[in-house]
Design a protein around this motif. Sequence first.
Motif, mmCIF file in Angstrom:
data_model
loop_
_atom_site.group_PDB
_atom_site.id
_atom_site.type_symbol
_atom_site.label_atom_id
_atom_site.label_comp_id
_atom_site.label_asym_id
_atom_site.label_seq_id
_atom_site.Cartn_x
_atom_site.Cartn_y
_atom_site.Cartn_z
ATOM 1 N N VAL A 107 5.741 3.269 -0.138
ATOM 2 C CA VAL A 107 5.192 1.930 -0.352
ATOM 3 C C VAL A 107 5.616 1.056 0.824
ATOM 4 O O VAL A 107 6.808 0.913 1.101
ATOM 5 C CB VAL A 107 5.691 1.326 -1.688
ATOM 6 N N VAL A 108 4.608 0.519 1.523
ATOM 7 C CA VAL A 108 4.859 -0.329 2.690
ATOM 8 C C VAL A 108 3.979 -1.579 2.587
ATOM 9 O O VAL A 108 2.968 -1.576 1.881
ATOM 10 C CB VAL A 108 4.563 0.415 4.017
ATOM 11 N N PRO A 109 4.351 -2.644 3.288
ATOM 12 C CA PRO A 109 3.478 -3.826 3.293
ATOM 13 C C PRO A 109 2.108 -3.479 3.869
ATOM 14 O O PRO A 109 1.995 -2.697 4.810
ATOM 15 C CB PRO A 109 4.216 -4.818 4.192
ATOM 16 N N PHE B 130 2.224 -13.337 4.705
ATOM 17 C CA PHE B 130 0.976 -12.736 5.177
ATOM 18 C C PHE B 130 0.911 -12.773 6.695
ATOM 19 O O PHE B 130 0.515 -11.804 7.336
ATOM 20 C CB PHE B 130 -0.235 -13.446 4.572
ATOM 21 N N GLY B 131 1.322 -13.885 7.286
ATOM 22 C CA GLY B 131 1.318 -14.011 8.748
ATOM 23 C C GLY B 131 2.267 -13.043 9.424
ATOM 24 O O GLY B 131 2.076 -12.684 10.588
ATOM 25 N N ASP B 132 3.304 -12.605 8.703
ATOM 26 C CA ASP B 132 4.273 -11.657 9.258
ATOM 27 C C ASP B 132 3.855 -10.197 9.070
ATOM 28 O O ASP B 132 4.511 -9.298 9.598
ATOM 29 C CB ASP B 132 5.650 -11.857 8.605
ATOM 30 N N LEU B 133 2.794 -9.947 8.299
ATOM 31 C CA LEU B 133 2.329 -8.573 8.087
ATOM 32 C C LEU B 133 1.807 -7.997 9.398
ATOM 33 O O LEU B 133 1.302 -8.741 10.248
ATOM 34 C CB LEU B 133 1.209 -8.535 7.042
ATOM 35 N N VAL C 115 0.850 -1.173 0.000
ATOM 36 C CA VAL C 115 0.000 0.000 0.000
ATOM 37 C C VAL C 115 0.893 1.232 0.000
ATOM 38 O O VAL C 115 2.021 1.181 0.496
ATOM 39 C CB VAL C 115 -0.944 -0.009 1.229
ATOM 40 N N LYS C 116 0.391 2.320 -0.579
ATOM 41 C CA LYS C 116 1.090 3.598 -0.493
ATOM 42 C C LYS C 116 0.441 4.409 0.618
ATOM 43 O O LYS C 116 -0.763 4.619 0.612
ATOM 44 C CB LYS C 116 0.977 4.379 -1.810
ATOM 45 N N LEU C 117 1.258 4.835 1.580
ATOM 46 C CA LEU C 117 0.760 5.641 2.692
ATOM 47 C C LEU C 117 1.521 6.959 2.754
ATOM 48 O O LEU C 117 2.724 7.002 2.501
ATOM 49 C CB LEU C 117 0.958 4.921 4.027
ATOM 50 N N LEU D 46 -0.584 1.418 10.805
ATOM 51 C CA LEU D 46 -0.141 2.400 11.778
ATOM 52 C C LEU D 46 -1.067 3.608 11.729
ATOM 53 O O LEU D 46 -1.355 4.122 10.645
ATOM 54 C CB LEU D 46 1.293 2.822 11.461
ATOM 55 N N PRO D 47 -1.591 4.061 12.867
ATOM 56 C CA PRO D 47 -2.522 5.192 12.864
ATOM 57 C C PRO D 47 -1.899 6.440 12.233
ATOM 58 O O PRO D 47 -0.694 6.689 12.353
ATOM 59 C CB PRO D 47 -2.804 5.426 14.353
#
Length: 142
Positions: free
Chosen positions: A57-59, A89-92, A41-43, A97-98
Amino acid sequence: EQLRVFRSVPAGSRKVVVATNIAETSVTIPNIVYVVDSCFVKLKWFNAQTRTDALVVVPVSQASAEQRAGRAGRTRAGACFRLCTEATFGDLPLATLPSIQRSELSSYIIQLKALGVENVLRFPLPSRPSADLVIAALERLS
């Protein structure tokens, strides 16, 4: 251009969503059966040292990924294809983050001051931002 997603597709065609942040919203596009999730996702992220915002770009978080998957199969059986392994996926992170922990805080601090908060550093926020973000905002406002 964006309205094209709501148009019907010709017989024998498939409509596929390649997941983006829009796939996490409450917009329901009729007849979406397949979602392809990049697991990224781009945050918007504020760097307190350089005092700049950037789209990073972050997971994706597990919660956001599940929301994306929910776009598939709302009107009939569907599937989500994630471009990561189950182990990855389990490590995501469980949640994103707020915003207050990755944003420039000057406007928040001004609002707190306007509400009569004397010591913004000790105000009990539900998601405490880093000291670097608070200090950068206080420096900007001084």
